[in-house]
Structure formats: C-alpha cells, structure tokens
Design a protein around this motif. Structure first.
Motif, mmCIF file in Angstrom:
data_model
loop_
_atom_site.group_PDB
_atom_site.id
_atom_site.type_symbol
_atom_site.label_atom_id
_atom_site.label_comp_id
_atom_site.label_asym_id
_atom_site.label_seq_id
_atom_site.Cartn_x
_atom_site.Cartn_y
_atom_site.Cartn_z
ATOM 1 N N ASN A 174 1.085 -0.975 0.179
ATOM 2 C CA ASN A 174 -0.150 0.048 0.000
ATOM 3 C C ASN A 174 0.817 1.394 -0.104
ATOM 4 O O ASN A 174 0.385 2.627 1.048
ATOM 5 C CB ASN A 174 -1.408 0.146 1.117
ATOM 6 C CG ASN A 174 -1.869 -1.362 0.856
ATOM 7 O OD1 ASN A 174 -2.686 -1.918 0.511
ATOM 8 N ND2 ASN A 174 -1.646 -1.913 2.226
ATOM 9 N N ALA A 175 1.698 1.194 -0.737
ATOM 10 C CA ALA A 175 2.796 2.604 -0.618
ATOM 11 C C ALA A 175 2.294 3.202 -1.683
ATOM 12 O O ALA A 175 1.871 3.053 -3.108
ATOM 13 C CB ALA A 175 4.135 2.396 -0.651
ATOM 14 N N PRO A 176 2.309 4.858 -1.739
ATOM 15 C CA PRO A 176 1.836 5.349 -2.757
ATOM 16 C C PRO A 176 2.794 5.719 -4.086
ATOM 17 O O PRO A 176 3.795 5.221 -3.556
ATOM 18 C CB PRO A 176 2.496 6.595 -1.781
ATOM 19 C CG PRO A 176 2.921 6.489 -0.948
ATOM 20 C CD PRO A 176 3.104 5.623 -0.202
ATOM 21 N N PRO A 177 2.006 5.917 -5.031
ATOM 22 C CA PRO A 177 3.047 6.679 -6.496
ATOM 23 C C PRO A 177 3.658 6.221 -5.532
ATOM 24 O O PRO A 177 4.132 7.883 -5.095
ATOM 25 C CB PRO A 177 2.636 6.469 -7.340
ATOM 26 C CG PRO A 177 0.814 6.560 -6.524
ATOM 27 C CD PRO A 177 0.426 6.804 -5.306
ATOM 28 N N MET A 178 5.361 6.394 -6.701
ATOM 29 C CA MET A 178 6.820 7.474 -6.786
ATOM 30 C C MET A 178 5.637 8.900 -7.160
ATOM 31 O O MET A 178 5.388 9.541 -7.707
ATOM 32 C CB MET A 178 7.505 7.121 -7.457
ATOM 33 C CG MET A 178 8.590 7.976 -7.575
ATOM 34 S SD MET A 178 9.889 7.503 -8.992
ATOM 35 C CE MET A 178 9.823 7.755 -9.734
ATOM 36 N N ASN A 179 6.353 10.054 -6.673
ATOM 37 C CA ASN A 179 6.218 11.811 -6.456
ATOM 38 C C ASN A 179 6.762 12.484 -6.540
ATOM 39 O O ASN A 179 8.170 12.879 -5.723
ATOM 40 C CB ASN A 179 5.344 11.883 -5.193
ATOM 41 C CG ASN A 179 4.968 13.123 -4.842
ATOM 42 O OD1 ASN A 179 4.732 13.860 -6.334
ATOM 43 N ND2 ASN A 179 4.036 14.070 -3.820
ATOM 44 N N PRO A 180 6.604 12.627 -8.296
ATOM 45 C CA PRO A 180 8.283 12.841 -8.396
ATOM 46 C C PRO A 180 8.099 14.362 -7.766
ATOM 47 O O PRO A 180 10.236 15.324 -7.623
ATOM 48 C CB PRO A 180 8.303 13.766 -10.057
ATOM 49 C CG PRO A 180 6.979 12.544 -10.725
ATOM 50 C CD PRO A 180 6.121 12.232 -9.514
ATOM 51 N N SER A 181 7.419 14.888 -7.300
ATOM 52 C CA SER A 181 7.856 17.040 -6.667
ATOM 53 C C SER A 181 8.928 16.735 -5.705
ATOM 54 O O SER A 181 8.778 17.648 -5.086
ATOM 55 C CB SER A 181 5.995 17.522 -6.310
ATOM 56 O OG SER A 181 5.731 16.000 -5.732
ATOM 57 N N VAL A 235 18.513 4.828 -7.798
ATOM 58 C CA VAL A 235 17.038 4.661 -6.825
ATOM 59 C C VAL A 235 16.716 6.190 -5.618
ATOM 60 O O VAL A 235 17.621 6.736 -6.177
ATOM 61 C CB VAL A 235 17.622 3.526 -5.342
ATOM 62 C CG1 VAL A 235 16.816 3.863 -4.524
ATOM 63 C CG2 VAL A 235 18.281 2.551 -6.488
ATOM 64 N N THR A 236 15.255 6.016 -5.746
ATOM 65 C CA THR A 236 14.928 7.501 -5.784
ATOM 66 C C THR A 236 13.957 7.668 -3.724
ATOM 67 O O THR A 236 13.473 6.787 -3.644
ATOM 68 C CB THR A 236 13.563 8.188 -6.264
ATOM 69 O OG1 THR A 236 14.286 8.484 -7.726
ATOM 70 C CG2 THR A 236 13.922 9.555 -5.911
ATOM 71 N N GLN A 237 14.572 8.122 -3.478
ATOM 72 C CA GLN A 237 13.416 8.437 -2.357
ATOM 73 C C GLN A 237 12.715 9.352 -2.547
ATOM 74 O O GLN A 237 12.053 10.784 -2.866
ATOM 75 C CB GLN A 237 14.227 8.868 -0.145
ATOM 76 C CG GLN A 237 13.555 8.910 0.025
ATOM 77 C CD GLN A 237 14.438 9.781 1.715
ATOM 78 O OE1 GLN A 237 16.245 9.617 1.283
ATOM 79 N NE2 GLN A 237 14.320 9.995 2.623
ATOM 80 N N CYS A 238 11.422 9.388 -1.802
ATOM 81 C CA CYS A 238 10.196 10.616 -1.855
ATOM 82 C C CYS A 238 9.942 9.682 -0.347
ATOM 83 O O CYS A 238 8.973 9.184 -0.501
ATOM 84 C CB CYS A 238 9.144 9.739 -2.851
ATOM 85 S SG CYS A 238 9.257 10.094 -4.899
#
Length: 707
Positions: A609-616, A625-628
């Motif tokens: 249930n993680a949210p979609p990756m948020n580019p902002s 690898v990206t941290q949101c």
C-alpha cells in the motif's frame, strides 16, 4: 588528524603568489632527483617525490610524480622529530624506511629528510622519497610474497642520521650498503635524493628569510587554513549519515575481510575499519597513515584538484583503524607491500563510501564526478632479476603494471591504460619499449590494450594492458609477481559489471602455458619462453542493457569484444552491415531481462500500500534509486522497493552468479540487485558466497523518517 579552524585573515592574491613559489621550490627539488639519479625506476618511471612540511611536520606542498608519498613523508618527519627533538641542527639529514616507525609507504620507498633553518630557527622540513631497486631481504627487490615477518623483507631503519652537520655518517652508509644488492646503484640514487633535499631546502630558506618570520608563518598557516575551509564546505554539501562498504583482500586462495563505515557530520568525515581481519604473516599488512595517504591521493585527484594539496585537506578527515589488524599492524608483521593490497582496498573502500554519499546528496557539486572505484587496486607490479656477465645481479621493476583500465563514470567511458578516467594525472610514467630493451635483456612482442567485455555498463570501463616479452642475451630471468584482483575484481557502480581479473602467464617453449599465482616468486623464464601480463580494468557504470546500441557496435568494430559477447552482455544484435539492429536488439534485451528475473531470488520485503512515486518530493538515494519521503523507488520504473529505514535493496530481486573459483576455500560470486518489475540491475557487487551485502547508504533524512 583533525584540528580547529583558526581566525586567520587570508589575502587570496598574496596567498596564491606564495603557493606558486613553494610549489616551484618543491618541483625544483624533484627535478634535481630525476636529473641526478640513475635507476630507470626514477629517471624513466618517475617514481619519486619531494615534500615540504612546516616545522611540526604538517604538509605545506609536494612536488614530483607520486602524490601519495606526500603524507607518508609527513609521518616520517614527525617520527624523526619525536626521536631527535632538541638535537637537530643545520646540516643534518635523516633517513627512514621502517613503516612500523613512520618510515614511508614501504621499505623500498625510502624517506630522506632535511630540516630547514633560518637564523638558527627550524622553520620547515624537506622530505623526499623514491623507490630503491633493492633494500635487502630474502629476494631481489625486497618484495617477498612468501615473507612471514618484516625481518625477512629488507634492512629497515628507524629515523637515523645519514649526514651530521653536513658530513656523511659513514657508519650508516656502511651498514646500509653492506645489506643491499646493487649497492653502487642504490648509493647513487640515494645521493641524488640528498641533492634534491639540498636544492629545495636552500631555496625555501631563502624564501622564508626574504619574507620575514611573521609573514612567512602566517602564509604557511593561511595556505593550510584556506584548504581546510574549502574542504569542510564541500564535505558539508554531502548528506549527513552513515555509508558502508566492504570487500576482501585476496592472497593465493585466502580472503581477508575489510569493512569501512563512513560517518559524515557537518563538514567532517570519519572512516572506521572496525572488524577488519587481524594482521597476518603476509607481506601486505598496512598502517593508518599509508591508507590515509592513498585515500587522500585518490580523493584529491578526483574532487579537489583546484585546491592546494596541503595539511588543511586532511584536517576534517579521521581514520580509525583497529590495532593489530591488517589495516594497523604491529611488529613483526611483514609490510613490504603495505602500500598495495590492503591499503589500496581500504583506501578505495573509503572512496566508494564517499561515492555512495555523493549519490545520495542532491545538493553536492561533486555529483558530476561520480565514477567507479579506483584502478590502483588492480595494479600488477612485477620484478625481474638476472645474472650479468660478471656474476652481479641486475633487476627491472615493471612499472607497466600500473596500466590498469579505468572505471566508467556518470558521463564517460573509462579510459584505456590509465587507472582513472576523472581528473587524474597518472603517477609516474611508462618507459618506452626502446628504452627498456636498451637497458635490460628483454625483447617485447606486444604492449597493447587488452580485449574483453568485462567492465560492461551503460558506460563501460577502459581496457588494461596486455604485455608480452621474452629474455634476450641471458640464461634465465627470475620473476616475482605482486598483484591483486585474481578472484575479486574491481566493482562497478549503479548496476555496472565488475572489471577484468589479473593474469600472469608463462608460455613455455617446451611445454604447456603456465598460469602463475599473482603473488609468487622464483618463477624462471628462459630464452624461448614468453612472459605475459594481462592487467585488469575497473567496473562499468549503469546496467549494460542501457548502453546506446551504436556505441556497442563501434566497440565491436574496434575489436574491443566480439558479436557473441555483445549479444550476451549488452543485448545488442547487429545487422548484415555491422550496425545495431534496433528491433532485434529490443527483443534480445527483453529476453535477457526476463531471464534475469526468472533466475533470481524474490525480494526479502516490499512495502504494501505504498503511494506512487511522487516526482515533486523525489531526491536521490542512490544512482537509479529515488527517495520520496519515507519510501525508496526504482527511478526508471517507479516500482516501490522499501520503506524507511530498511535498506532499499530489500525490495530487489537478487541474482547471484558464481565466478571463476579458487581450487579450494571459499567461493566467489557476482550478486546483482534487480528492479523486481523490469529486471534492470540497480547495483552489482562481488562477494564471497553467503556473505551479507557489501554496501549501505543511510543518510539521516532516510533513517530519521518517522522518528
């Protein structure tokens, strides 16, 4: 090593003039060494340096070809001060080559030290270092892979006087020259080093006298403080937190563990090697100052080339090396290669940890310099000796063994035959074949770039050297090899594959080829035999399946690797004209990605249930690898990998492939951490089977989420 910043007022114009003058003085001493020495290791290969320190032994400036000597000479100066403080007078010159007592990077890299006086006041030291062809011990050249204690390796001196009040200390010279082979050559080279100290010391004393004590002292300290301030500012751009790397040093078929934990706090860095293997009866045990010397050489040459290289750069950095370990050995541990195997790996682990910090730091100006591990840990130095017509022995040390292929970086392929692609002037020089054949009983058959697909990536590594020669005019040549990366290659970055291994082979005239252990002595090469060295390369940057297909086709056209390798590793298919077939390549790459996932182990844990990756809100956690906020995602696919503070690779599929194995002992594997949705490689490591992962990036903004 750390110190507080002082309230020093710095006039940048005056300071730059002073810096230029002292650098010129150091280079003057270095040129005297080159012009007065005899051995090709100095005159042709440029294995020498000249260093100037302040009165307490803090680095002011260095000159010559080998930057990693500079901090080692500072250690020698400080050891000399501790031993002789209160008795040092003008005209004294000191000698030291005992690493257990502050004597250079290894016993053959002797340190010769001259105090600089102005009006009876000690104001500085000039220290020089160069490689001596022999310093005694059980084998010619003093590199003894089979040594089990330091007493077998060489004659070793703590700091001692070689000149007193301007005159030879004859007892020193008698003892030294009685215990080395090729004593005439060694003496001439040592006297060339003494001449270098004299030239720099005289010029530096004249400079200090002309400036006056107050201006001189404030200029020296100002130069160091300016470097320290800027170093702290650049470190301050990195994300505070903990970054870990680890690897193994190999010897024969044994593996010795080295971990490195980097802690960044504000403008400082601490490297902790707690957990390193205990010291062993192998010739590669090292010391903290050697590791610091090598790390700073690597770091500065990549990231702070625009700053004066002096003691200020070392002030924000601390190395913690447990006593009695291979990174901080005690007597009688052998350490004639203390600047190689362990030191190279330990220093490069520290550099890799910095790379992890840079990759996680969106505001760092150093991001444009992301590049794979240093090629120094792949060097393949060898030494060869033979009997001359009069029965005396001669020797050749193959500096060609420095010609490792460079790792790839964020925006560039690695360079061929150059160890490092980014911001790096190669230490030393490689003699012309004609010079070597005129000096030594060698006939070269080839010296070229080694082919192969190793070090593959979206940006690929360069190629190491392939060199082959045979004896000429002598009955036999005896070989000693001292190298690294036979089973544990240099890794890549961001999903790039590890580089090639090291290989030494003797092609016998009357028998099958004989592959040598990369650390051995006593191998005999006779007329008609060929000795061959294939040097390794660094690793690639990014998944090989992301490489531009036309660049792969160009690599095939230039014979870097073949069509089958291009298909298997890069997933590139050529058409009848030798160009990349884009449609067939797309199909082939999809097949490889699907096969990777089919052969891999599923993720350990992925958040539900993680949210979609948020580019902002996206910031980098690693390359790809990206941290949101509190989640890590694959940057390319947007697939969620982990929830903070778990390691992001817990959400990866893991593919482990066995490498060429030792005949006994532990097994080695290449382990890829894959995007579980696409099969793209996010990180690749080489480890012993069953070992935990060898890397971690834990910036505080990740580990503190939810606290």
């Amino acid at each position: 090593m750390s110190t507080s910043l002082e309230n020093v007022e710095i006039d940048p114009i005056s300071l730059e003039i002073f810096r230029s003058r002292v650098e010129s003085i150091a280079e003057q001493g270095a040129l005297v060494i080159e012009n007065t020495s005899v051995a090709p290791a100095i005159t042709e290969s440029k294995d020498y340096s000249a260093t100037i320190t302040d009165a307490e032994g803090r680095l002011i400036v260095g000159g010559g070809s080998v930057r990693m000597h500079f901090y080692g000479v500072c250690e020698s100066v400080q050891a000399t001060i501790r031993r002789f403080e209160g008795t040092i007078v003008p005209g004294d010159v000191f000698f030291c080559n005992e690493p257990h007592l502050g004597g250079g990077l290894h016993p053959q890299d002797v340190a010769i030290l001259r105090p600089v006086f102005v009006d009876e006041e000690l104001v500085a030291w000039v220290g020089v270092s160069a490689h001596m062809i022999d310093m005694g011990g059980m084998v010619m050249g003093s590199f003894a892979p089979q040594a089990t204690e330091c007493y077998q390796e060489s004659i070793r001196f703590p700091p001692v006087r070689m000149f007193r009040d301007g005159h030879d200390v004859s007892e020193f010279w008698d003892v030294l020259l009685n215990n080395v082979r090729m004593a005439d050559l060694v003496e001439m080279d040592l006297r060339g080093l003494v001449a270098g100290t004299h030239a720099s010391a005289r010029a530096f004393a004249e400079l200090a006298r002309s400036m006056g004590p107050e201006t001189f002292n404030s200029s020296v300290r100002g130069l160091q403080v300016a470097s320290e301030r800027e170093m702290r500012r650049r470190i301050g751009e990195l994300e505070d937190g903990v970054y870990r790397t680890s690897t193994w040093v190999e010897f024969h078929e044994e593996f010795y563990y080295i971990p490195c934990k980097l802690t960044i706090t504000g403008g400082s860095m601490e490297f902790d090697y707690e957990g390193a293997a205990p010291q062993v009866n192998r010739f590669f045990n090292s010391k903290p100052y050697i590791i610091a010397s090598e790390f700073m050489s690597f770091f500065v040459e990549r990231f702070t080339r625009d700053l004066p290289f002096n003691g200020g750069l070392f002030a924000p950095i601390e190395f913690k090396c447990p006593p009695g370990s291979i990174v901080n050995c005690n007597k009688p541990a052998p350490n004639a290669a203390g600047h190689m195997h362990v030191a190279h790996r330990a220093a490069d682990l520290a550099l890799q940890a910095v790379m992890l910090a840079i990759a996680a730091s969106p505001n760092s100006s150093l991001r444009e310099f992301l590049v794979g591990p240093d090629g120094c840990q792949g060097i393949g130095i060898s030494l060869f000796s033979w009997a001359q017509g009069d029965g005396q022995r001669d020797a050749y040390i193959a500096i060609d063994g420095m010609l490792v292929g460079a790792a790839a970086g964020i925006a560039r392929d690695g360079g061929d035959l150059m160890r490092n692609t980014l911001g790096y002037e190669e230490e030393g020089a490689i003699p012309d074949i004609e010079v070597l054949e005129s000096w030594y009983p060698l006939l070269f058959a080839e010296r070229r770039v080694r082919n192969g697909v190793e070090g593959a990536g979206a940006l690929r590594a360069g190629g190491g050297a392939q060199i082959r020669w045979q004896p000429h005019g002598v009955d036999e040549i005896v070989c000693t090899t001292l190298a690294e990366t036979q089973y544990m290659p240099i890794p890549g970055l961001g999903g790039g594959l590890p580089g090639a291994d090291t290989r030494f082979t003797v092609f016998r005239q009357d028998g099958p080829p004989e592959r040598l252990d990369i650390n051995s002595d006593g191998t005999v090469i006779r007329p008609g035999d060929f000795w061959e060295m294939r040097l390794p390369s660094g690793g690639g940057f990014g998944d090989p399946l992301a490489r531009v297909p036309s660049e792969v086709a160009e690599d095939i056209r230039t014979s870097r690797f073949g069509i089958d390798e291009a298909s298997d590793v890069y997933g590139v298919v050529l058409d009848a004209d030798g160009n990349a077939d884009l449609g067939a390549t797309e199909i082939r790459r999809a097949e490889i990605l699907k096969d990777r996932l089919a052969r891999s182990v599923p993720p350990v844990c992925r958040p539900e249930n993680a949210p979609p990756m948020n580019p902002s809100s996206a910031v980098p956690l690693y390359w790809g690898v990206t941290q949101c906020e509190g989640y890590a995602y694959s940057s390319e696919s947007g697939t969620v990998l982990a929830q903070a503070p778990r390691h992001w690779s817990d959400g990866c599929a893991v593919l482990e492939v066995k490498r060429e194995q030792p005949t006994g002992g532990q097994r080695v594997a290449t382990r890829s951490y894959l995007d579980p949705a696409t099969g793209r490689a996010l990180h690749v490591e080489t480890v012993l089977e069953g070992a935990p992962r060898s890397f971690e990036m834990a910036p505080e903004r990740w580990t503190s989420v939810g606290k």
